[in-house]
Design a protein around this motif. Structure first.
Motif: not given
Length: 605
Positions: A65-75, A521-531
């Motif tokens: 179940g692990a998942g996220g963006d590039v920042f989550t992976f490095l963390m 406007d202009g926000k993508k699904a990957s932007d959600l992970l940072g919030h």
């Protein structure tokens, strides 16, 4: 240093940091259609379930179940904080961080940190060169050879040599035009008492570069080659070195810790080198300080998700035992089991491995008692199971139990201790409560009311099992997944107040986050992970993002219609049950149903 980074800059860094490149540098990935797949680095598996999507710039493991963006992976992989992960990606891809938003002091601190790291890296190379080429290095090489150190291990850990003399390093620094005041801040040189210059801190010592989790050199340790004192000398703390959060060798142990799900914790430089040389590469060492909560938190991150275990390999003297007592609660909070490896008298890991070998060490590990079991055994050996001895044992262990925040774990340990030494469980509990008067306030009182969840309890009241959390409403989850993958419907969801009708509070909060972020406007699904600050939310969102659902406006409206119909059926069912309770004159049930109806009405307003 805490640094505020605007959403726009985070998105720029995230998009610049190609996630496949970052992850493939650490995990072997193979092309699988439009995505990439590999063995998950966060849990043991034989069949690849770890997927990286270059299109969506996310990763997700369908196994753990692990998942996220590039920042989550490095963390998760490097065991670093969010700001450190952002800085690492920005540095790798040449994206400038928002310096204009930094105060003058913050800019100075950031600049100084970069200068210190650059200086330490160059000084490590100087000490390595001294080991190999300086005439005094011959004695150091002979000393290391006698200790059985493999040249490859010495190279891997950057071992060097500080020559005899007061100003060898100072001469090098002047030649390379490094600032001596910066070298003083790094702890490499020391001001003379007469205030007329400096002298080298390390002289005629084998040098051990100390690195942070990302491999940057932050400090040094030095050992004499004879009986001179002090035997060991470490760099003082500096803006880049904090011994309470730094572990020697963690940068080299991360991968093995994650693959094996466990870590060995030793106390000395040579102990650590011997462990790695004998194949026990999931080993780290403390740096002249007791194991701290920061250390344990970093080790927990390094060991990944799932079951993970720490083995403490230390001297069973009074200082070591007292240090171990203070770590039980921290290990529990970080989800790590802890055990103690007891070496034969007169041995440390270095001497034992070269004498007995890795297989003998492994047998000791297999039979290692748990940390709590070791503490009880040690107390029994010290005080014996007489009446007076039992009183002393309880007095010694009660403070340890009082430090355990998890009520369930604390209760289990109290029961185990009572059974082990043959005393009434209530007597142990009473002694623990005396150590921590607030203990009874965190448990269920006589009124039946529970306290508010503690910050470390995962949203639960202390002692409430995880299983009591409400199950996820699958239809509500599907609505949120639709909002993420087809954000064009967010406006309609908000207009019809769909989220207000949710029964699952977690899904409701996640839906609101989606509206706040993706509704712009202009926000993508990957932007959600940072919030998303919650790991469970991030995993849920990446799972939704990886779904291959083909959303279109018609299918979205059909889902919202299905949701509304389901809610209406539930409402009608509730009204039918209220009427039935009235007819049966069941006042208790009627009050309960009316309360439920009132909650539904409140949710719509």
């Amino acid at each position: 240093m805490a640094l505020y980074i605007p959403d726009e800059k985070l998105a720029e860094i995230r998009n610049a940091g190609e996630i496949v490149d970052v992850i493939s540098a650490r995990v072997f990935l193979k092309k699988a259609g439009k995505d990439y797949a590999g063995l998950c680095p966060f849990h043991a598996e034989k069949t690849p379930s770890f997927t990286v999507s270059p299109e969506k710039q996310i990763f997700h493991c369908f196994g753990c179940g692990a998942g996220g963006d590039v920042f989550t992976f490095l963390m998760k992989y490097d065991g670093i904080s969010f700001p450190e992960a952002v800085e690492a990606v920005a540095r790798q891809y040449g994206v400038s961080l928002p310096a204009p938003d930094m105060s003058d002091k913050q800019r100075q601190e950031a600049s100084q940190r970069e200068q210190l790291l650059g200086l330490n890296r160059r000084v490590m190379e100087f000490y390595q060169e001294m080991l190999l080429k300086n005439p005094g290095g011959r004695a150091a090489r002979s000393y290391l050879e006698k200790r059985g150190m493999d040249p490859e291990i010495l190279r891997q850990f950057g071992i060097g040599f500080a020559p005899q003399g007061w100003d060898n390093l100072i001469g090098f620094l002047r030649k390379k035009r490094f600032s001596l005041s910066l070298a003083e801040i790094a702890g490499l040189i020391v001001p003379r008492k007469q205030q007329n210059g400096y002298y080298d801190r390390f002289r005629n010592r084998v040098i051990f570069p100390i690195r942070d989790v990302t491999g940057q050199v932050v400090a040094f340790g030095g050992r004499v080659m004879d009986e001179a004192l002090p035997k060991y000398l470490n760099s003082p703390e500096s803006p880049v070195y904090h011994k309470r959060s730094t572990l020697y060798g963690l940068h080299a142990a991360r991968s093995a810790c994650r693959n094996r799900g466990c870590v060995y914790i030793v106390e000395g430089y040579f102990d650590l080198l011997a462990m790695h040389q004998h194949g026990l590469t999931n080993s780290v060492a403390t740096l002249g300080t007791s194991l701290t909560r920061d250390h344990i938190r970093r080790l927990s991150r390094a060991a990944g998700s799932g079951d993970k275990k720490a083995y403490l390999v230390f001297d069973s003297d009074a200082a070591g035992i007292n240090a171990a007592k203070r770590t039980i609660g921290a290990f529990l909070e970080e989800g790590m089991e802890a055990a103690v490896i007891l070496l034969p008298s007169g041995h440390d890991p270095d001497s034992f491995l070269f004498d007995q070998g890795a297989e003998a060490f492994d047998r000791l590990a297999q039979n290692a008692p748990t940390l709590f079991g070791f503490l009880i055994q040690n107390a029994v050996s010290a005080h014996r199971l007489t009446v007076e001895g039992k009183v002393k044992i309880i007095a010694e262990i009660a403070p340890v139990l009082a430090e355990i925040q998890d009520a369930v774990a604390r209760s289990v340990y109290i029961q185990h201790m009572a059974e082990t030494i043959g005393v009434d469980e209530a007597a142990v509990l009473e002694k623990v409560r005396q150590q921590q008067p607030s203990l009874s306030n965190r448990a269920c009182g006589s009124s039946g009311q529970q306290s508010a969840p503690s910050p470390n309890s995962g949203g639960r009241a202390d002692g409430a099992p995880e299983a009591r959390r409400q199950p996820t409403n699958r239809l509500e989850m599907k609505v949120v997944a639709m909002m993420i993958q087809y954000p064009e419907m967010i406006a309609e969801v908000e207009q019809n107040r769909i989220l207000e009708q949710f029964e699952d509070s977690r899904m409701q909060e996640l839906g609101r986050q989606v509206c706040r972020v993706l509704g712009r406007d202009g926000k993508k699904a990957s932007d959600l992970l940072g919030h998303l600050g919650d790991e469970q939310q991030r995993q849920m969102v990446t799972s939704m993002m990886m779904e291959e659902a083909c959303w279109a406006e018609q299918s979205c409206r059909l889902l919202l219609s299905q949701f509304s119909n389901c809610k209406q059926r539930r409402k009608n069912d509730l009204l039918d049950r209220i009427r039935a309770a009235e007819q049966n004159n069941d006042q208790q049930l009627l009050l309960k149903l009316l309360s439920e109806k009132q909650k539904q009405a409140a949710g719509r307003h």
